[in-house]
Design an enzyme around this catalytic site. Structure first.
Site, PDB file in Angstrom:
ATOM      1  N   SER B 156      52.186 -16.661 -29.943  1.00 26.16           N
ATOM      2  CA  SER B 156      52.362 -17.545 -28.472  1.00 26.16           C
ATOM      3  C   SER B 156      52.376 -16.398 -27.329  1.00 26.16           C
ATOM      4  O   SER B 156      50.982 -16.436 -27.395  1.00 26.16           O
ATOM      5  CB  SER B 156      53.578 -18.349 -28.516  1.00 26.16           C
ATOM      6  N   ASP B 252      47.687 -28.134 -32.123  1.00 24.56           N
ATOM      7  CA  ASP B 252      48.724 -27.396 -30.846  1.00 24.56           C
ATOM      8  C   ASP B 252      48.306 -27.259 -29.800  1.00 24.56           C
ATOM      9  O   ASP B 252      46.754 -27.384 -29.861  1.00 24.56           O
ATOM     10  CB  ASP B 252      48.240 -25.532 -31.705  1.00 24.56           C
ATOM     11  N   HIS B 282      51.911 -25.856 -33.117  1.00 23.47           N
ATOM     12  CA  HIS B 282      52.857 -24.425 -32.539  1.00 23.47           C
ATOM     13  C   HIS B 282      54.106 -23.712 -33.214  1.00 23.47           C
ATOM     14  O   HIS B 282      54.803 -24.159 -33.303  1.00 23.47           O
ATOM     15  CB  HIS B 282      52.707 -24.637 -31.143  1.00 23.47           C
TER      16      HIS B 282
END
Ligand SMILES: Cc1cc2nc3c(=O)[nH]c(=O)nc-3n(C[C@H](O)[C@H](O)[C@H](O)COP(=O)(O)OP(=O)(O)OC[C@H]3O[C@@H](n4cnc5c(N)ncnc54)[C@H](O)[C@@H]3O)c2cc1C
Ligand SMILES: NC(=O)c1ccc[n+]([C@@H]2O[C@H](COP(=O)([O-])OP(=O)(O)OC[C@H]3O[C@@H](n4cnc5c(N)ncnc54)[C@H](OP(=O)(O)O)[C@@H]3O)[C@@H](O)[C@H]2O)c1
Lengths: 798, 318
Positions: B156, B252, B282
């Site tokens: 991320s 995501d 995600h």
């Protein structure tokens, strides 16, 4: 470099298919049609798979032939005539040979080569496949259509090698005629193969001894020739029958009795069983709903079948031995016979119950059991197969991250949707464990899986994905689901080959998916709609070098700019002239082409000449209903429509006063309304994948053409329609363009009679020169062109 | 969706995750930290030591994981940046993940406690990340590592840092980086990609949260120069960057930008392995006991191992 290496250089392709049975043939057909370079490898010297190998007397299908045949091509379906309800092996084999020829499949196959090894190279995302002949192949995708019942089981009986007489295996039957005349024959095994062959062998042999370990339920086939009326009715009902089958439990249109066995009285129940029995074969196993789920219902069916056996077999002790006691009816595949039980009433036939007197050895002269000795001239093994997994695990398969198939399946086969195995990217099984396969009509299961897989592979190509692999957890869950589904039924109670129980040391796990063919199809479709949930889609670039030298695989992505590979195109007015040139070029550039025209004779001939990538459909472009049919058929057969070429048109030069009103309308109908109807008809299907529409107008639609006013007007109109359609359809991914040919040498115009001396290029164009422009606009090379006119006229309008 | 484990977990996550975008940085951090599950794999590594290293901007905490097994050859060194939108998480939140990574890739893992937003704006985190990589390269031998096999990795927002550090190393004179591992990386503060639109809410990480994270990191809406040290897709070109492993998830909002970054790398000739997981969301890959994550991690460890060049042979004694 070692150039003296005597192993041949690997042949490379996009898709390698192993097996030339129902599944492998269709896989090659679809793969080729989708524009992939495709190679098939088959151990046998010819096509047929099951129907090549199993030539024993009495071999025939137990699913009605009209169902147990391909559904993907309506013309194939309508042109092939099955002589009997259940065709014999020679007829089914002939059918598969016909299919191979009709679709030009043989040239893609390498026969007489057994695949022994397959190794995945991660750096280049490709499989290296080796055959027993030393031949090698490199392919991005590997499709194992190796059969669920293709690895014969040869039991390891002590002394088997000592037997001096003749030894035969039903699953490897010799091609030359086998004569049993005057011979003492022993048959080991009473599954479907044994039960089909026993009555015929008994007819001919001097004596027959049947060695039975477990009795099976068998229902007479009531086989018979199909009558003329039936043939007509079958053809009329085919579309509906196939539609029903596609979402049915087992790939045939049959349904269970509309009411439960306990909701009706004894008389009605008996009548229902009797009716099903009379229909013949395996369907008896599903007379009532829940018959293989509820023991009580199953008991009723067993009692009925037992009574049938006892009514035929005269010797009570023999009948006792023939009645199965170890499994609910239908939980092993019900056998389909012609005179099986009657055979045991013959004086020259003996049943040996191996449960009472097991085989202890095979000797030079026959078979010895615990209590007796049987002298034989011939032993026939009808001992079945290492089913579902055998043909796959016989190959030494090495996947990604060091996984081998043996270890991966050590505790039973693990698959995702019965098609993919975690750790083995780009490898797929057709009719594999975890799919409905052997519990359904395996021709339709093969079609459904192959369609799905070729779509997946084509999607990968489109997205630049070089590797697709099932996630381990998704496969574990699917496999668990397969097992749970089975355990909601009585099936696991039987020691069947579905469970791996017929092979010593094989893990006991219910392998086929029992949740129903239609449900399974829906699940697969859902997975595709969700972007292939459960898979890992991998793109690798520039990693070949990182894992050492390997010859890179050429994929279709490396082809010339103008490629129509994988595209499905409809061309109107394509039987002759301009349209025919387009069809021919399109096929050459890799497209699958549906040639349409009102001229059936020339259209069919052209399609035949262009080979398996072309087919003909009659179409009058002025008929909206006909358009719908062509679009629906094309979508059904090819799954998509990428290109429409509105080429059909009529030309006439005459002063306006000479035209009747009908003639005027007729010209507008063909030249203007036709293309509009076509655009409207294809748009919904085309917008799924995006696509290109090319309307063939004319330079007469750019300037005027005195003397051909109606024609010029229709072409002006077509340009307007094209531009408007371009605006309307751009958001749906459809491009629309016009090609405006000048004077072209086709049957429509007598170019030789025209004076072209003042044209910058003073000659007529050729149909090919127009086709090139059409192909450009149809291809992705023309991706940024829409709503425009492309003039091909040798400078006439310059 | 076929996978009920995924849909079930998504529901739990969606209900349980605090609305960080309505909080201050400190509140959000506390709320998220409160949800942390205890690490159950302490024994995966031989040792984990916390150190403070000196950087131009001041002291920086790192945690160094040493895998089990005999010393022998120098090991790859993975410099890891945790995710959390530049605002959340720390060494503890990704402790279990780092231990697994060290064990399964047989690498020394250096997890970096980079400065968080909004207290520290861009490019503070990137500067820390770069400093940590330089430090790791200089001290590789001391850590039992191979200076020729330094890897940057992150999930991320950490994926953003792992990518950005490679651009910084290329542009600012090293050190050489052998590979970059970008797990559903944060690439661009533009919230209108197709995946942003499709998965704006209902899939754990939301568009609102992403907007908020970026605003904290940027301290507003503008990206400071040089922009590609914050938003790596903005580099004029991506040639000469280390081989990349990129992971994206289908559900995501960041899926498209991850894919775009992978494509940008590949276009410039950077060797690439891009693993795309349809049907996943995600953050899935670091969830300890989650089937799809176990599978994706196994593949990730193998990818890291295979994208690295072979071990540099030890110099024979003169
Ligand atoms: C006698 C018999 C009758 C049957 N009747 C019916 C029926 O009525 N209805 C029904 O639905 N099903 C029936 N089945 C099941 C039948 O197997 C399938 O219907 C169908 O024919 C399977 O087609 P397939 O292409 O999947 O496999 P197969 O027809 O088995 O073809 C697989 C091919 O792969 C080849 N192959 C395997 N391994 C390798 C290798 N390593 N290298 C190269 N080539 C290899 C084999 O030689 C074989 O030709 C029957 C089976 C048998 C044995
Ligand atoms: N269209 C058709 O009608 C048709 C025809 C043939 C095949 N098939 C398909 O192919 C499948 C397999 O049929 P199949 O008949 O070839 O195989 P099968 O059903 O597995 O039958 C094999 C037979 O051999 C016996 N056997 C195996 N090893 C033995 C040993 N060591 N000693 C003594 N007996 C032994 C088995 O006994 P146990 O039961 O005790 O193990 C069984 O009776 C069928 O179920 C069907 O799906 C269909």
């Amino acid at each position: 470099m070692n150039t003296s290496d005597d192993t041949p250089r690997p042949e490379t392709c996009d898709v390698l298919v192993v097996g030339a049975g129902f599944a492998g043939l269709y896989a090659v057909h679809r793969s080729v049609a989708a524009g992939f370079t495709t190679i098939g490898v088959e151990a046998a010297p010819g096509v047929g798979g099951t129907w090549y190998w199993n030539r024993y007397p009495g071999a025939r299908c137990d699913v009605e032939s009209i169902d147990y045949s391909y559904s993907f091509d309506a013309e194939l379906q309508d042109s092939w005539v099955w002589s009997e309800r259940y065709a014999t092996q020679p007829e089914i084999h002939a059918y598969l040979e016909h299919v191979a020829d009709r679709f030009g499949l043989r040239r893609h196959f390498r026969f007489g080569r057994r695949v022994e090894g397959a190794r995945f190279d991660e750096g280049s995302s490709a499989w290296t496949v080796t055959a027993d002949t030393g031949h090698a192949y490199r392919a991005r995708f590997l499709v194992l259509a190796t059969g669920s019942l293709s690895a014969p089981h040869r039991p390891d009986i002590p002394g088997a090698g000592d037997f001096a007489g003749e030894v035969l295996f039903t699953a490897r039957w010799p091609h030359e005629n086998v004569s049993f005349a005057g011979k003492r024959v022993g048959v080991i095994g009473t599954g479907s193969s044994g039960i089909q062959s026993i009555p015929i062998i008994a007819e001919e042999a001097a004596s027959l001894t049947v060695f039975q370990r477990s009795p099976n339920y068998s229902v007479p086939a009531f086989n018979r020739p199909l009558t003329e009326e039936e043939q007509v009715r079958i053809r009329a009902e085919y579309p509906e029958r196939r539609r029903k089958s596609a979402y049915s439990g087992a790939g045939t249109p049959h349904e269970t009795y509309p009411r439960g066995a306990f909701e009706i009285d004894e008389a009605e129940r008996r009548a229902a069983f009797e009716a099903r029995w009379r229909e013949g074969g395996v369907l008896f196993g599903k007379t009532f709903p829940n018959q293989t789920v509820d023991e009580a219902v199953n008991r009723l069916a067993r009692d009925f079948a037992e009574a049938k056996i006892r009514a035929i077999v005269t010797d009570r002790r023999v009948a006792d031995d023939l009645v199965p006691v170890d499994h609910p009816i239908g939980t092993k595949r019900i056998c389909t016979d012609s005179g099986y039980y009657e055979t045991f009433n013959r004086a020259d036939v003996t049943l040996v119950n191996l449960r009472r007197e097991p085989i202890t050895a095979i000797t030079e002269r026959g078979i010895r059991t615990a209590t007796g000795s049987y002298e034989l001239d011939t032993i026939v093994y009808a001992t079945g197969f290492d089913a579902m997994t055998g043909a796959v695990t016989q190959i030494d398969i090495r996947g990604a991250r060091g996984s081998g198939i043996g270890e991966a399946w050590a505790n039973g086969p693990v698959t995702y949707l019965g098609m993919a195995i975690p750790g083995f990217p780009n490898l797929f099984t057709v009719n594999g464990p975890g799919s409905p396969s052997v519990l359904a009509n395996m021709v339709l299961t093969a079609e459904q899986q192959v369609d799905w897989l070729i779509d997946l592979i084509a999607d990968c190509r489109r997205r630049g994905v070089t590797e697709v692999e099932a996630r381990a957890d998704a496969a574990a869950k699917w496999t668990e689901h397969v097992s749970e589904a089975a355990h909601r039924t009585l099936f696991p109670l039987a020691g069947s080959w579905y469970m791996g129980a017929n092979i010593e040391g094989k893990s006991r796990i219910f392998m086929p998916y029992i949740g129903g063919f239609g449900n399974y199809r829906r699940i697969c479709d859902q997975v595709r709609a969700d972007g292939y949930e459960g898979f890992v889609l991998t793109e690798r670039k520039g990693t070949e070098a990182m894992t050492g030298p390997t010859s890179a695989v050429r994929t279709t992505a490396d082809r010339p700019v103008i490629s129509l590979a994988g595209k499905v195109a409809i061309i109107t007015g394509a039987a002759r002239g301009q349209g025919a040139a387009e069809a021919e070029l399109f096929v050459r550039l890799g497209a699958t082409v549906v040639i349409t025209d009102t001229n059936e004779r020339d259209g069919t001939a052209l399609a035949g000449r262009l080979g398996p990538s072309a087919s003909f459909r009659p179409l009058d472009v002025t008929d909206g209903a006909a358009w719908s049919r062509v679009v629906a058929e094309t979508a059904a057969v090819h799954g998509r429509i990428d290109v429409l070429v509105n080429n059909a048109g009529v030309w006439r030069k005459a002063p306006l006063e000479e035209w009747t009103e009908d003639e005027l309308r007729g010209m507008f109908d063909v030249n203007l309304l036709g293309p509009i109807l076509g655009m409207r008809a294809v748009a919904p299907t085309m917008s799924v994948t995006g696509g290109s529409i090319v309307n063939v107008a004319s330079t007469a639609g750019i300037r005027g053409h005195g003397g051909a006013l109606p024609y010029a007007s229709s072409k002006w109109g077509l340009r307007g329609a094209s531009r408007s359609a371009a605006q309307e359809y751009a958001p749906r991914g459809i491009r629309v363009n016009c090609v405006c040919p000048g004077v072209v040498d086709t049957p429509m115009i007598d170019a030789a009679a025209l004076d072209l001396s003042r044209q910058p290029m003073p000659r007529a164009g050729t149909a090919e020169e127009i086709a090139n422009m059409v192909a450009f606009l149809a291809s992705d090379a023309g991706a940024y062109c829409t709503g425009a006119d492309f003039v091909v006229d040798g400078g006439a309008t310059a | 969706m076929l996978d009920t484990e995924v849909s079930g977990l998504l529901q739990v996550l969606d209900q349980g995750f605090p609305p960080v975008h309505l909080m201050t940085g400190a509140q959000a951090r506390a709320a998220v930290a409160a949800r942390r599950v205890p690490v159950d794999n302490l024994d995966d590594v031989r040792a984990a030591e916390d150190r403070v290293i000196d950087t131009e901007d001041g002291p920086l905490r790192v945690r160094i994981y040493h895998p089990r097994g005999d010393g022998g050859e120098p090991l790859p060194v993975i410099v890891f940046f945790h995710g959390g939108g530049f605002v959340l998480c720390d060494l503890e939140s990704h402790d279990g993940f780092c231990r697994r990574m060290s064990k399964h890739t047989r690498a020394v893992v250096v997890s970096v406690d980079y400065r968080l937003a909004p207290e520290h704006r861009a490019p503070a985190a990137a500067r820390d990340a770069y400093a940590a990589v330089r430090w790791a390269a200089r001290h590789a031998a001391e850590l039992g590592g191979d200076p020729n096999r330094i890897v940057t990795a992150g999930d991320s927002a950490g994926g953003n840092l792992a990518a950005v550090v490679c651009l910084m190393a290329r542009d600012l004179g090293g050190p050489p980086i052998a590979a970059q591992v970008l797990v559903y990386p944060v690439i661009e503060p533009s919230f209108d990609s197709d995946s942003y639109r499709r998965y704006a809410t209902g899939y754990f990480n939301t568009r609102d949260a992403m907007r908020w994270y970026w605003r904290q990191y940027l301290g507003g809406d503008t990206v400071p120069e040089p922009a590609h040290h914050v938003a790596p897709l903005r580099a004029a070109d991506h040639a000469g960057l280390p081989p990349a492993v990129v992971v994206t998830a289908g559900l995501d909002p960041l899926c498209d930008e991850g894919r775009d970054y992978a494509a940008a790398l590949a276009r410039c000739g950077v060797p690439l392995v891009h693993r795309h997981y349809p049907g996943l969301f995600h953050g899935f890959l670091t969830i300890a006991a989650f089937g799809p994550a176990v599978c994706a991690r196994d593949i990730l460890w193998a990818d890291i191992t295979s994208i690295l060049p072979g071990a540099t042979p030890r110099k024979a004694p003169a």
